[in-house]
Design a protein around this motif. Structure first.
Motif, short mmCIF file in Angstrom:
data_model
loop_
_atom_site.label_atom_id
_atom_site.label_comp_id
_atom_site.label_asym_id
_atom_site.label_seq_id
_atom_site.Cartn_x
_atom_site.Cartn_y
_atom_site.Cartn_z
N ALA A 64 0.61 -1.47 -0.16
CA ALA A 64 0.03 -0.27 -0.40
C ALA A 64 1.12 1.05 -0.39
CB ALA A 64 -0.46 -0.20 1.22
N THR A 93 -8.71 1.60 -2.75
CA THR A 93 -8.52 1.21 -1.30
C THR A 93 -7.75 1.60 -0.43
OG1 THR A 93 -10.49 -1.36 -1.75
CG2 THR A 93 -9.80 -0.25 0.36
N ALA A 94 -6.37 1.20 -0.64
CA ALA A 94 -5.73 1.30 -0.42
C ALA A 94 -5.40 2.95 -0.51
CB ALA A 94 -4.40 0.28 -1.17
N VAL A 96 -7.60 5.61 -1.08
CA VAL A 96 -8.99 6.23 -0.38
C VAL A 96 -7.95 5.63 1.44
CG1 VAL A 96 -11.23 5.75 0.42
CG2 VAL A 96 -10.42 5.45 -1.93
N GLU A 97 -7.90 4.74 1.96
CA GLU A 97 -7.40 4.61 2.84
C GLU A 97 -6.23 5.17 3.44
OE1 GLU A 97 -6.94 0.58 3.66
OE2 GLU A 97 -8.83 -0.01 3.48
N ALA A 98 -5.73 6.10 2.99
CA ALA A 98 -3.96 6.93 3.02
C ALA A 98 -4.73 8.35 2.72
CB ALA A 98 -2.91 6.37 1.79
N ASP A 99 -5.88 8.30 1.70
CA ASP A 99 -6.18 9.61 1.62
C ASP A 99 -5.63 10.50 0.91
OD1 ASP A 99 -7.91 11.54 2.64
OD2 ASP A 99 -6.73 12.52 3.26
#
Length: 104
Positions: A64, A93-94, A96-99
């Motif tokens: 990620a 997804t990765a 988005v999770e890391a903004d």
């Protein structure tokens, strides 16, 4: 006449034991396939036969971080997904999770 492109690699019971231990220690299916010289479907089959609980598909922490670095460097999500042998949604997804802005 048929030509066989690749030789099959058969793993011994002790190699499968190590493969399972490596998976449980965090190695990905793709990493194990490369490490043991087998197809990733073979790795999955061994894990299934051993009834190993499977991790959610996607990117690990290091993968990620690499995806974020590549995306911030201007690499397209599709290219990142292809290079990491995962689908585009796993990369998205990765990110988005890391903004990280994924754009459209």
């Amino acid at each position: 006449m048929r030509r066989i492109e690749n030789l099959q690699t058969f793993l011994t019971a002790s190699e499968v034991d190590r493969l399972v231990d490596d998976y449980r220690s965090g190695a990905s299916v793709n990493e194990l396939a490369e490490r043991y010289g087998v197809h990733r479907a073979t790795v999955s089959a061994h894990l299934t036969r051993r009834r190993v609980a499977r991790r959610r598909p996607g990117l690990g922490v290091e993968e990620a971080a690499e995806a974020v670095k590549l995306r911030l460097g201007g690499v397209a999500m599709r290219a990142i997904a292809r290079s990491m042998s995962v689908d585009r949604e796993a990369v998205r997804t990765a990110l988005v999770e890391a903004d990280v802005d994924v754009g459209r």
